[in-house]
Design a protein around this motif. Structure first.
Motif, PDB file in Angstrom:
ATOM      1  N   MET A  24       0.828  -1.185   0.000  1.00 41.99           N
ATOM      2  CA  MET A  24       0.000   0.000   0.000  1.00 41.99           C
ATOM      3  C   MET A  24       0.864   1.236   0.000  1.00 41.99           C
ATOM      4  SD  MET A  24      -3.136  -1.142   2.426  1.00 41.99           S
ATOM      5  CE  MET A  24      -3.798   0.504   2.504  1.00 41.99           C
ATOM      6  N   ALA A  25       1.453   1.463  -1.143  1.00 47.33           N
ATOM      7  CA  ALA A  25       2.214   2.675  -1.392  1.00 47.33           C
ATOM      8  C   ALA A  25       2.144   2.932  -2.879  1.00 47.33           C
ATOM      9  CB  ALA A  25       3.666   2.522  -0.933  1.00 47.33           C
ATOM     10  N   GLY A  26       2.440   4.153  -3.270  1.00 50.58           N
ATOM     11  CA  GLY A  26       2.523   4.475  -4.683  1.00 50.58           C
ATOM     12  C   GLY A  26       3.930   4.923  -5.000  1.00 50.58           C
ATOM     13  N   ILE A  27       4.553   4.341  -6.012  1.00 49.56           N
ATOM     14  CA  ILE A  27       5.934   4.692  -6.325  1.00 49.56           C
ATOM     15  C   ILE A  27       6.034   5.199  -7.755  1.00 49.56           C
ATOM     16  CG2 ILE A  27       6.872   3.083  -4.632  1.00 49.56           C
ATOM     17  CD1 ILE A  27       7.608   1.213  -6.939  1.00 49.56           C
ATOM     18  N   LEU A  28       7.064   6.019  -7.988  1.00 48.33           N
ATOM     19  CA  LEU A  28       7.224   6.674  -9.276  1.00 48.33           C
ATOM     20  C   LEU A  28       8.697   6.922  -9.546  1.00 48.33           C
ATOM     21  CD1 LEU A  28       6.025   8.294 -11.717  1.00 48.33           C
ATOM     22  CD2 LEU A  28       5.934  10.272 -10.184  1.00 48.33           C
ATOM     23  N   GLY A  29       9.107   6.723 -10.778  1.00 45.40           N
ATOM     24  CA  GLY A  29      10.442   7.082 -11.228  1.00 45.40           C
ATOM     25  C   GLY A  29      10.343   7.722 -12.599  1.00 45.40           C
ATOM     26  N   ILE A  30      11.065   8.819 -12.810  1.00 46.28           N
ATOM     27  CA  ILE A  30      11.021   9.527 -14.099  1.00 46.28           C
ATOM     28  C   ILE A  30      12.444   9.840 -14.541  1.00 46.28           C
ATOM     29  CG2 ILE A  30      10.230  11.573 -15.360  1.00 46.28           C
ATOM     30  CD1 ILE A  30       7.962  11.840 -13.344  1.00 46.28           C
ATOM     31  N   ARG A  40       2.746  -6.968  -6.102  1.00 46.95           N
ATOM     32  CA  ARG A  40       2.346  -5.565  -6.184  1.00 46.95           C
ATOM     33  C   ARG A  40       2.575  -5.043  -7.599  1.00 46.95           C
ATOM     34  NH1 ARG A  40       0.142  -6.175  -2.219  1.00 46.95           N
ATOM     35  NH2 ARG A  40      -1.364  -4.913  -3.346  1.00 46.95           N
ATOM     36  N   PRO A  41       1.822  -4.033  -8.010  1.00 40.78           N
ATOM     37  CA  PRO A  41       1.934  -3.554  -9.390  1.00 40.78           C
ATOM     38  C   PRO A  41       3.197  -2.732  -9.640  1.00 40.78           C
ATOM     39  CG  PRO A  41       0.408  -2.177  -8.157  1.00 40.78           C
ATOM     40  CD  PRO A  41       0.783  -3.315  -7.250  1.00 40.78           C
ATOM     41  N   LEU A  42       3.654  -2.753 -10.861  1.00 41.94           N
ATOM     42  CA  LEU A  42       4.742  -1.890 -11.318  1.00 41.94           C
ATOM     43  C   LEU A  42       4.712  -1.910 -12.840  1.00 41.94           C
ATOM     44  CD1 LEU A  42       7.075  -0.073 -10.431  1.00 41.94           C
ATOM     45  CD2 LEU A  42       8.583  -2.056 -10.534  1.00 41.94           C
ATOM     46  N   LEU A  43       4.634  -0.745 -13.441  1.00 40.30           N
ATOM     47  CA  LEU A  43       4.544  -0.669 -14.894  1.00 40.30           C
ATOM     48  C   LEU A  43       5.507   0.372 -15.437  1.00 40.30           C
ATOM     49  CD1 LEU A  43       2.702   2.098 -15.350  1.00 40.30           C
ATOM     50  CD2 LEU A  43       0.858   0.546 -14.729  1.00 40.30           C
ATOM     51  N   TYR A  53      10.955   8.736 -19.854  1.00 39.42           N
ATOM     52  CA  TYR A  53      10.603   7.390 -19.417  1.00 39.42           C
ATOM     53  C   TYR A  53      10.048   7.441 -18.001  1.00 39.42           C
ATOM     54  CZ  TYR A  53      13.838   6.318 -23.255  1.00 39.42           C
ATOM     55  OH  TYR A  53      14.468   6.266 -24.460  1.00 39.42           O
ATOM     56  N   PHE A  54       9.175   6.480 -17.678  1.00 36.77           N
ATOM     57  CA  PHE A  54       8.677   6.425 -16.301  1.00 36.77           C
ATOM     58  C   PHE A  54       8.417   4.984 -15.872  1.00 36.77           C
ATOM     59  CE2 PHE A  54       4.587   6.037 -18.394  1.00 36.77           C
ATOM     60  CZ  PHE A  54       3.776   5.366 -17.490  1.00 36.77           C
ATOM     61  N   PHE A  55       8.536   4.772 -14.563  1.00 36.41           N
ATOM     62  CA  PHE A  55       8.052   3.587 -13.870  1.00 36.41           C
ATOM     63  C   PHE A  55       7.041   4.072 -12.833  1.00 36.41           C
ATOM     64  CE2 PHE A  55      12.514   2.364 -14.873  1.00 36.41           C
ATOM     65  CZ  PHE A  55      12.257   1.261 -15.681  1.00 36.41           C
ATOM     66  N   ALA A  56       5.966   3.321 -12.614  1.00 37.40           N
ATOM     67  CA  ALA A  56       4.969   3.755 -11.637  1.00 37.40           C
ATOM     68  C   ALA A  56       4.122   2.584 -11.180  1.00 37.40           C
ATOM     69  CB  ALA A  56       4.074   4.844 -12.231  1.00 37.40           C
ATOM     70  N   ASN A  98      -0.833   3.520 -14.093  1.00 33.37           N
ATOM     71  CA  ASN A  98      -0.646   4.280 -15.327  1.00 33.37           C
ATOM     72  C   ASN A  98      -1.051   5.740 -15.222  1.00 33.37           C
ATOM     73  OD1 ASN A  98      -3.134   2.319 -15.474  1.00 33.37           O
ATOM     74  ND2 ASN A  98      -3.791   4.180 -16.537  1.00 33.37           N
ATOM     75  N   ALA A  99      -1.850   6.105 -14.201  1.00 28.86           N
ATOM     76  CA  ALA A  99      -2.292   7.492 -14.058  1.00 28.86           C
ATOM     77  C   ALA A  99      -1.120   8.448 -13.961  1.00 28.86           C
ATOM     78  CB  ALA A  99      -3.190   7.636 -12.829  1.00 28.86           C
ATOM     79  N   ALA A 100      -0.025   8.005 -13.337  1.00 30.77           N
ATOM     80  CA  ALA A 100       1.146   8.875 -13.184  1.00 30.77           C
ATOM     81  C   ALA A 100       1.750   9.225 -14.542  1.00 30.77           C
ATOM     82  CB  ALA A 100       2.200   8.195 -12.309  1.00 30.77           C
ATOM     83  N   GLY A 101       1.744   8.287 -15.471  1.00 30.18           N
ATOM     84  CA  GLY A 101       2.228   8.575 -16.811  1.00 30.18           C
ATOM     85  C   GLY A 101       1.193   9.320 -17.638  1.00 30.18           C
ATOM     86  N   ASP A 102      -0.084   8.964 -17.453  1.00 30.02           N
ATOM     87  CA  ASP A 102      -1.155   9.615 -18.213  1.00 30.02           C
ATOM     88  C   ASP A 102      -1.154  11.121 -17.997  1.00 30.02           C
ATOM     89  OD1 ASP A 102      -1.911   7.078 -18.992  1.00 30.02           O
ATOM     90  OD2 ASP A 102      -3.607   6.945 -17.597  1.00 30.02           O
ATOM     91  N   ILE A 103      -1.013  11.539 -16.738  1.00 24.82           N
ATOM     92  CA  ILE A 103      -1.101  12.962 -16.415  1.00 24.82           C
ATOM     93  C   ILE A 103       0.072  13.738 -17.001  1.00 24.82           C
ATOM     94  CG2 ILE A 103       0.159  12.950 -14.214  1.00 24.82           C
ATOM     95  CD1 ILE A 103      -2.063  14.754 -13.100  1.00 24.82           C
ATOM     96  N   LEU A 104       1.169  13.047 -17.272  1.00 26.51           N
ATOM     97  CA  LEU A 104       2.358  13.680 -17.842  1.00 26.51           C
ATOM     98  C   LEU A 104       2.442  13.526 -19.349  1.00 26.51           C
ATOM     99  CD1 LEU A 104       4.912  12.507 -15.119  1.00 26.51           C
ATOM    100  CD2 LEU A 104       3.828  14.759 -15.306  1.00 26.51           C
ATOM    101  N   GLY A 105       1.410  12.953 -19.959  1.00 25.53           N
ATOM    102  CA  GLY A 105       1.389  12.793 -21.405  1.00 25.53           C
ATOM    103  C   GLY A 105       2.267  11.678 -21.915  1.00 25.53           C
ATOM    104  N   MET A 106       2.669  10.753 -21.021  1.00 22.79           N
ATOM    105  CA  MET A 106       3.483   9.610 -21.442  1.00 22.79           C
ATOM    106  C   MET A 106       2.603   8.379 -21.623  1.00 22.79           C
ATOM    107  SD  MET A 106       7.123   9.979 -19.442  1.00 22.79           S
ATOM    108  CE  MET A 106       6.716  10.656 -17.848  1.00 22.79           C
ATOM    109  N   GLU A 107       3.015   7.477 -22.459  1.00 16.24           N
ATOM    110  CA  GLU A 107       2.201   6.327 -22.823  1.00 16.24           C
ATOM    111  C   GLU A 107       2.642   5.072 -22.079  1.00 16.24           C
ATOM    112  OE1 GLU A 107       2.227   5.841 -27.007  1.00 16.24           O
ATOM    113  OE2 GLU A 107       1.292   7.790 -27.429  1.00 16.24           O
TER     114      GLU A 107
END
Length: 449
Positions: A1-7, A178-181, A189-192, A195-204
């Motif tokens: 239960m955490a949200g992670i992000l890498g850009i 746990r999820p990771l995409l 590039y992103f890992f999250a 997908n909402a984290a990439g969607d909001i930044l215009g990444m696919e």
């Protein structure tokens, strides 16, 4: 239960981190943080509360770099957000590393004890710090080998992103609990976690990181390696039931459609003759729509949500959960008065929320209140990243469905079947899920605790 992000980008990522973490806020509300490679060093910021409160405009403007990682998290009732907040940073052979993680190890105590005997000094109770120390310990110039060596000792769930030199490195445990995409746009590039984290930044969105996979993001783009461990794919089905946002696409399943189909299946399994279908916001909405469409019973907003309140289930203490329920959802008197209603929610864990909601709806004039759940009874604790309580606190572990109905005050109560839940996934292969919280069949032995 955490949200992670890498850009990783050619330009400054600090503002992108800020927006991306906001899109993952539903995965943790107690604390957040990020680390950015400024070119000379890693600069870290951590704070308590929501991203909007913990990260000021001044911080976003002051920290500049092209690679960053971050997370949002909930706090265990016994833990301090400031002490256990991520990212964690460390050094090995003169190289600085930073890590964010979603998951829970079941052999943390054993690993910590052995590392402490070897002279390691820990700053927190977090298993993420254990992972970082193991990687640092085995780093001898080859970071992939260090990760493979370190993860060989890990038992349980982990999806982490490591910031190392000019690289982002994503790693997912062999079970894929746990999820990771991952995704990209041009040279960004992103890992999250979602997908909402990439969607909001215009990444696919490109694909899920596979269970047991290491993906390195560098100037060459994405390069894949294997952990070298094999296990049954056991993705947490509770992600689709509750935790993920409605727009999440995880393991080829859209959370909204999963919940919508769950509602239609619930009508097949538990048809009711009532006046109104009332969803419990937010994850109950798609299922309520599905039930309404399948039954022809009108959908009504019988509960108004305070949009400034977070999720009650992931509050760290019972007292906070009780208060949050009262603040979060208010019955609509003019909608429910003199109506026989069916309340559609995702799950019952302790029973507190359901009992309070039903009581409040009756006080608002509802003639009958029936309750339907889009998950089977939660009878067993989760040891892999969702902070469910022990069995003695799980209402379904100690009571029959009829006894639960009496305790929460509903006129009737029904749970979706496990078969119905798998049907809602709409996957030809539904053997990829972990359902241990419903069945007690754990893919990794919790006796290692």
């Amino acid at each position: 239960m955490a949200g992670i992000l890498g850009i990783r980008s050619k330009g400054n990522v600090s503002r992108k981190m800020f927006y991306g973490l906001n899109s993952l806020q539903h995965r943790g509300q107690e604390g957040c943080g990020f680390a950015i490679n400024t070119g000379d060093k890693l600069v870290t910021h951590r704070g308590s509360g929501l991203v909007m409160d913990a990260v000021s405009e001044d911080i976003v403007n002051r920290i500049s770099g092209t690679i960053g990682i971050g997370n949002v998290r909930y706090a265990m009732a016994t833990n301090s957000v400031n002490a256990d907040g991520e990212p964690f940073c460390g050094y090995s052979k003169g190289e600085q590393l930073a890590i964010v993680n979603d998951g829970a190890l079941i052999n943390t105590y054993l690993l910590r004890t052995r590392l402490e005997q070897d002279g390691m000094m820990f700053q927190s109770n977090s298993d993420t710090e254990v992972i970082l120390y193991l990687i640092a310990r085995y780093y001898e110039g080859d970071i992939i080998h260090a990760i493979q060596k370190a993860t060989g000792y890990l038992k349980g769930a982990y999806s982490f992103v490591l910031l190392f030199q000019d690289k982002l490195i994503a790693v997912r445990d062999p079970n894929g609990f746990r999820p990771l995409l991952m995704g990209r746009k041009d040279e960004e590039y992103f890992f999250a976690s979602e997908n909402a984290a990439g969607d909001i930044l215009g990444m696919e969105f490109e694909r899920d990181v596979e269970p047991g996979e290491i993906v390195v993001c560098s100037d060459e783009g994405f390069i894949s390696y294997e952990l070298g461990q094999k296990a049954k794919h056991s993705f947490c089905i509770f992600e689709h039931v509750y935790l993920a946002r409605n727009d999440a696409n995880l393991e080829d399943v859209n959370a909204y459609l999963f919940r919508f189909r769950s509602g239609k299946i619930l009508y097949q399994e538990a048809p009711l003759n009532v006046d109104l279908v009332v969803p419990v916001p937010d994850s109950g909405y798609p299922a309520a729509i599905g039930y309404s469409q399948a039954s022809g019973i009108p959908l009504g907003e019988g509960l108004v949500k305070n949009r400034y309140m977070g999720r009650t289930f992931i509050k760290p203490t019972q007292e906070e959960r009780d208060i949050a329920v009262r603040l979060k959802l208010n019955p609509q008197y003019h909608v429910v008065k003199d109506k026989k209603i069916v309340l559609v929610d995702d799950s019952i864990v302790r029973g507190t929320t359901s009992k309070n909601l039903i009581k409040n709806l009756r006080e608002a004039g509802a003639k009958e209140v029936h309750m339907l759940l889009t998950s089977p009874p939660v009878e067993y604790p989760c040891y892999f990243g969702i902070d469910t309580p022990s069995r003695k606190q799980l209402i379904a572990a100690n009571n029959t469905v009829e006894e639960i109905r009496e305790q929460i005050g509903a006129d009737s109560l029904a749970f979706i079947s496990l078969e119905g839940l798998y049907k809602a996934s709409n996957r030809t292969n539904s053997n990829i899920f972990c359902d241990a919280c419903f069945t007690g069949q754990y893919e990794v032995d919790p006796c290692l605790l």
